[in-house]
Design a protein around this motif. Structure first.
Motif, PDB file in Angstrom:
ATOM      1  N   ARG A   1      -1.949  -2.318  -9.896  1.00  0.00           N
ATOM      2  CA  ARG A   1      -1.337  -3.308  -9.021  1.00  0.00           C
ATOM      3  C   ARG A   1      -2.276  -4.516  -9.015  1.00  0.00           C
ATOM      4  NH1 ARG A   1       2.086   0.876  -9.561  1.00  0.00           N
ATOM      5  NH2 ARG A   1       3.707   0.947  -7.963  1.00  0.00           N
TER       6      ARG A   1
ATOM      7  N   HIS B   1       4.528   5.408  -8.446  1.00  0.00           N
ATOM      8  CA  HIS B   1       3.728   6.246  -7.570  1.00  0.00           C
ATOM      9  C   HIS B   1       4.407   6.280  -6.203  1.00  0.00           C
ATOM     10  CE1 HIS B   1       0.892   2.761  -6.010  1.00  0.00           C
ATOM     11  NE2 HIS B   1       2.139   2.586  -5.633  1.00  0.00           N
TER      12      HIS B   1
ATOM     13  N   HIS C   1       3.142   6.920  -1.865  1.00  0.00           N
ATOM     14  CA  HIS C   1       1.959   7.092  -1.021  1.00  0.00           C
ATOM     15  C   HIS C   1       2.356   7.190   0.439  1.00  0.00           C
ATOM     16  CE1 HIS C   1       2.562   2.762  -0.981  1.00  0.00           C
ATOM     17  NE2 HIS C   1       2.235   2.685  -2.253  1.00  0.00           N
TER      18      HIS C   1
ATOM     19  N   ARG D   1       7.793  -5.569   0.497  1.00  0.00           N
ATOM     20  CA  ARG D   1       7.497  -6.735  -0.327  1.00  0.00           C
ATOM     21  C   ARG D   1       8.384  -7.890   0.118  1.00  0.00           C
ATOM     22  NH1 ARG D   1       4.638  -3.527  -2.439  1.00  0.00           N
ATOM     23  NH2 ARG D   1       5.394  -1.432  -2.839  1.00  0.00           N
TER      24      ARG D   1
ATOM     25  N   HIS E   1       8.090   4.471  -6.136  1.00  0.00           N
ATOM     26  CA  HIS E   1       8.375   3.083  -6.486  1.00  0.00           C
ATOM     27  C   HIS E   1       7.571   2.655  -7.704  1.00  0.00           C
ATOM     28  CE1 HIS E   1       5.158   3.092  -3.461  1.00  0.00           C
ATOM     29  NE2 HIS E   1       4.680   2.006  -4.042  1.00  0.00           N
TER      30      HIS E   1
HETATM   31 FE   LIG Z   1       2.681   1.375  -3.969  1.00  0.00          FE
END
Ligand SMILES: [Fe+2]
Length: 345
Positions: A71, A108, A110, A116, A149
């Motif tokens: 990222r 991944h 979490h 966003r 995502h």
């Molecule tokens: Fe993420």
């Protein structure tokens, strides 16, 4: 308020005897953890100019390939907490993320919740639990706790979005971790189509969607239209604001942080009551003057600022001819659930 004894008031051998048994006297620190009247926040009113940070974000695109970053994010860190803590407030994390054409940020999931807010560019998408959500300026896309995502980019220009996570809180709780996964199979997108009209929800054979996150994408074109309709219906002094909610039950769209969009009419000034949660303001369109107690920021399009809880905040549209549109993230759902939510006149 009476002065309390300090650590230095105590004999050194007594302090050492306490430390040796993992004991700490409360009274020297009592006022620090329980200040009188209102909290003493570490969160400092802080602003991040998009125009200033954008060149550095683009440079990150040259310096670090996506495979080395996973990222590619510049974190908007609040100096009041220390930059290394990577937090905007006690519970909010903000990051500007860059995805270049052809890049792919692998799947991944979490424990922290993320959203966003798309800042610029077209052609990128986020696939959340199989739903491929296109990213356009002003769209809000949820990636709630536990949902898979990944981000991809089929377009030909840089795409930037603002990530808002409850990472500092979840990390503090020692509950933060991620799991990597396989590329997702894409399924038809549902939420932003099925909940297109307010007041009605899909109910096939009298059933209702009981999933925690029935809607994952809130297109800006629809949110903006809702704000403009509200403004047209309420020409008075009512604030023109909408909350991003779970369309099935009306609750906040995520569990810990709350999200809303606000329209300031041309020339409008809006004084917000002092409330316990910290807030983040991000300008989607137009410009605004944000003042929080003794600090004031001039926000242009795509600029972001954070203000601590209990601050007295005033928002002013800098234009007398055009509306301003502001995205707000705050800690209201968390404060309400904990019974800590407070509004002061
Ligand atoms: Fe993420």
């Amino acid at each position: 308020m009476s002065e309390l004894g300090t650590l230095e008031d105590l004999p050194l051998d007594y302090r050492q005897a306490l430390s040796a048994q993992n004991l700490v006297p409360l009274w020297p620190s009592l006022r620090a953890v329980l200040p009188l009247g209102q909290p003493g926040p570490r969160t400092r009113a802080t602003m991040w100019s998009y125009k200033s940070l954008r060149p550095l974000l683009m440079q990150a695109g040259e310096l670090t390939p996506i495979e080395k970053a996973e990222r590619r994010v510049l974190v908007l860190a609040n100096p009041g907490h220390g930059l290394e803590k990577m937090q905007a407030s006690s519970s909010m994390y903000l990051g500007m993320q860059l995805l270049l054409p052809g890049e792919w940020a692998p799947p991944h999931r979490h424990t922290p919740n993320a959203v966003r807010m798309i800042v610029e560019g077209t052609g990128a998408y986020t696939t959340v639990n199989g739903e491929k959500c296109p990213m356009q300026r002003g769209d809000l896309i949820l990636t709630p706790t536990g949902l898979w995502h990944e981000h991809g980019h089929d377009g030909d220009e840089a795409v930037v979005w603002l990530d808002v996570l409850d990472l500092p809180l979840v990390y503090y709780m020692e509950a933060s971790y991620a799991v990597e996964g396989e590329k997702q199979d894409v399924i038809p997108r549902r939420g932003d189509r099925e909940y297109l009209r307010g007041g009605v929800v899909p109910s096939p054979v009298f059933t209702r969607d009981t999933s925690a996150y029935p809607m994952l994408r809130y297109p800006w074109v629809d949110v903006r239209a809702a704000l403009e309709a509200l403004a047209a219906d309420r020409p008075g002094s009512d604030a023109v604001q909408v909350a991003y909610v779970n369309p099935e039950d009306g609750s906040s769209c995520q569990n810990i942080l709350g999200f809303s969009a606000l329209m300031l009419r041309p020339g409008e000034t809006l004084a917000l009551p002092a409330r316990s949660p910290a807030m983040v303001f991000h300008v989607i369109e137009g410009g605004a003057l944000v003042s929080a107690d003794d600090t004031a920021f001039t926000l242009a399009e795509a600029d972001t600022c954070c203000v601590p809880g209990f601050a007295r905040v005033t928002l002013k549209n800098r234009s007398t001819t055009e509306p301003a549109f502001i995205f707000i993230a705050d800690e209201s759902p968390l404060h309400r659930k904990l019974g800590l939510y407070e509004v002061r006149a």
